[in-house]
Write an enzyme that holds these catalytic residues in place. Structure first.
Site, short mmCIF file in Angstrom:
data_model
loop_
_atom_site.label_atom_id
_atom_site.label_comp_id
_atom_site.label_asym_id
_atom_site.label_seq_id
_atom_site.Cartn_x
_atom_site.Cartn_y
_atom_site.Cartn_z
N LYS A 1 11.76 24.35 -34.06
CA LYS A 1 12.80 24.51 -33.04
C LYS A 1 13.42 25.89 -33.20
O LYS A 1 13.43 26.44 -34.30
CB LYS A 1 13.90 23.45 -33.21
CG LYS A 1 14.70 23.19 -31.94
CD LYS A 1 13.97 22.28 -30.99
CE LYS A 1 14.74 22.08 -29.70
NZ LYS A 1 14.18 20.95 -28.94
P1 NAD Z 1 19.86 21.97 -19.58
O1 NAD Z 1 20.53 23.20 -20.07
O2 NAD Z 1 18.92 22.06 -18.44
O3 NAD Z 1 20.95 20.87 -19.16
C1 NAD Z 1 22.05 20.51 -19.92
C2 NAD Z 1 23.12 20.02 -18.96
O4 NAD Z 1 24.20 19.47 -19.70
C3 NAD Z 1 23.68 21.15 -18.10
O5 NAD Z 1 23.75 20.72 -16.75
C4 NAD Z 1 25.07 21.38 -18.69
O6 NAD Z 1 26.00 21.86 -17.74
C5 NAD Z 1 25.42 19.98 -19.18
N1 NAD Z 1 26.41 19.98 -20.25
C6 NAD Z 1 26.57 20.85 -21.26
N2 NAD Z 1 27.60 20.50 -22.03
C7 NAD Z 1 28.11 19.38 -21.51
C8 NAD Z 1 29.19 18.51 -21.86
N3 NAD Z 1 29.95 18.78 -22.90
N4 NAD Z 1 29.42 17.43 -21.10
C9 NAD Z 1 28.64 17.17 -20.03
N5 NAD Z 1 27.61 17.93 -19.65
C10 NAD Z 1 27.36 19.03 -20.38
O7 NAD Z 1 19.18 21.31 -20.87
P2 NAD Z 1 18.00 20.24 -20.92
O8 NAD Z 1 16.73 20.98 -21.09
O9 NAD Z 1 18.17 19.26 -19.83
O10 NAD Z 1 18.30 19.56 -22.34
C11 NAD Z 1 19.29 18.54 -22.49
C12 NAD Z 1 19.01 17.78 -23.77
O11 NAD Z 1 17.68 17.23 -23.72
C13 NAD Z 1 19.06 18.59 -25.06
O12 NAD Z 1 19.52 17.79 -26.10
C14 NAD Z 1 17.61 18.95 -25.30
O13 NAD Z 1 17.32 19.23 -26.66
C15 NAD Z 1 16.94 17.66 -24.85
N6 NAD Z 1 15.52 17.78 -24.51
C16 NAD Z 1 15.10 18.64 -23.51
C17 NAD Z 1 13.74 18.69 -23.20
C18 NAD Z 1 13.23 19.56 -22.06
O14 NAD Z 1 12.04 19.42 -21.72
N7 NAD Z 1 14.03 20.41 -21.42
C19 NAD Z 1 12.82 17.93 -23.91
C20 NAD Z 1 13.29 17.06 -24.91
C21 NAD Z 1 14.64 17.00 -25.19
#
Ligand code: NAD
Length: 366
Positions: free
Chosen positions: A107
């Site tokens: 990561k």
């Molecule tokens: P992203 O940046 O696209 O979305 C995150 C969202 O959460 C944003 O809309 C942001 O405004 C919101 N956010 C941030 N802080 C917040 C808070 N305190 N309260 C409410 N909303 C809040 O990120 P993502 O890629 O969707 O990732 C989200 C989670 O999923 C992370 O934990 C990431 O590690 C995990 N994840 C992502 C993927 C992927 O393919 N993108 C894969 C596995 C796991």
């Protein structure tokens, strides 16, 4: 997010690992060898921006190289630190093992608020970060392959792939140094929505097994279930969109950075997403009640709670007030080890992150 007496994210992942590994009867010492991160690299670099040199700090952690390449996203957030990337790298090892994707876990992260920089500046910063990682083989098609995560997406992956290709002009596989690229830059169709789609599939499977449904004290199918989602980013948006458009779920709450929207009749996910893009938040969205205290909405009555934003949001301070009988960890580590214990004692069923959000890495493997 940290709460007094709460273990760190890294410690929380280790506590859960210890609980699982205790059931395995591994040879002496192997448990510790699996638990620790093999290497974590910190890079500090300067980029000339806005008339001065700005210094940035980034990390790439390799949890396990038992299979290569190692795989794991790169996150852009101000909360990024060594503890966080190591916890996320460990989760990637366990996730890949669980879905039998032949990768070790890794990561990365850059300590930055991407919203503070314009596109040109972000490109300069991303290219320089990629250069620092590539120089040390911490981005490499056969050794270490990043992907998008919080705060990054197709655009950042395209910049990284291009930077790597410029530094390795004779490598025919250069673009395979990252996944999650746009289609026109060698990406795979379906990767953008894959993690959210995986969350949907995990819930569909859950509701196919009467024993699971009964364990959560629920009945019926996904149809008509009331869902609260935290974070309408890549993962949360796609999960909420598919669940409402294809499975008959009602999205009764959406929690974002600036507060939360609720509507007992269900929110239109597409409309809320468009509103967020236009207004940089959920506030003011018509046809819904708005509250500034978004976190409180996680404690509202619903059938399924989907934390899809960040780690540690369900913790010792709020676990006993969470009413949802079913939580699916769409984000990595949203339920701390302490909260996990409280919730399980209450009878709440938690579908764990390493399974629930493995759709992204699965499609990357394809
Ligand atoms: P992203 O940046 O696209 O979305 C995150 C969202 O959460 C944003 O809309 C942001 O405004 C919101 N956010 C941030 N802080 C917040 C808070 N305190 N309260 C409410 N909303 C809040 O990120 P993502 O890629 O969707 O990732 C989200 C989670 O999923 C992370 O934990 C990431 O590690 C995990 N994840 C992502 C993927 C992927 O393919 N993108 C894969 C596995 C796991």
């Amino acid at each position: 997010m940290s709460v007094a007496n709460e273990p760190s994210f890294r410690e929380s992942v280790d506590l859960m690992f210890n609980r699982a590994v205790g059931l395995l009867g591994l040879p002496p010492g192997l448990e510790e060898k699996i638990r620790v991160c093999n290497a974590t690299y910190t890079v500090r670099f300067g980029v000339r921006l806005r008339g001065e040199i700005k210094t940035f700090t980034g990390y790439r952690s390799v949890h396990s190289e038992h299979m290569e390449p190692v795989k794991g996203g790169i996150r852009y957030a101000t909360s990024v630190n060594q503890d966080e990337v190591e916890a996320l790298a460990a989760l990637m090892t366990y996730k890949c093992a669980l879905v039998e994707a032949p990768f070790g876990g890794s990561k990365g992260g850059l300590c930055i608020d991407p919203r503070e920089w314009d596109e040109y500046e972000l490109e300069q910063i991303t290219r320089r970060f990629a250069y620092e990682l590539a120089k040390r083989d911490l981005i490499h098609p056969s050794q270490n392959v990043p992907a998008p995560d919080m705060g990054t997406g197709e655009r950042e992956m395209a910049w990284m792939a291009d930077q790597y290709a410029r530094m390795n002009t004779t490598d025919i596989n250069a673009r395979a140094c990252v996944t999650g690229k746009p289609l026109n830059a060698g990406g795979i169709a379906g990767r953008v929505e894959a993690t959210g789609r995986g969350v949907e599939y995990a819930l569909q499977e859950f509701f196919r097994d009467p024993r699971d449904i009964e364990k959560a004290g629920m009945s019926g199918s996904l149809d008509g279930k009331r869902v609260i989602v935290q974070g309408l980013g890549n993962v949360g948006y796609h999960a909420a969109k598919f669940l409402s458009e294809e499975d008959g779920c009602k999205i009764v709450g959406i929690i974002e950075r600036d507060g939360a929207l609720t509507n007992p009749d269900g929110l239109n996910v597409e409309d809320v997403r468009s509103w967020i893009i236009k207004h940089d938040g959920v506030k003011g969205f018509p046809d819904a009640s708005y509250t500034e205290n978004g976190a409180a909405i996680m404690e509202e009555d619903c059938d399924i709670l989907i934390p899809a934003a960040m780690e540690g949001v369900i913790n010792l301070s709020n676990a006993d007030r969470i009413k949802a009988p079913l939580i699916i960890e769409a984000a990595n580590g949203p339920v701390t080890a302490g909260a996990d214990k409280i919730l399980r004692e209450k009878g709440c069923v938690i579908i764990p992150d390493m399974y629930a959000n493995a759709g992204g890495v699965t499609v990357s493997y394809f």
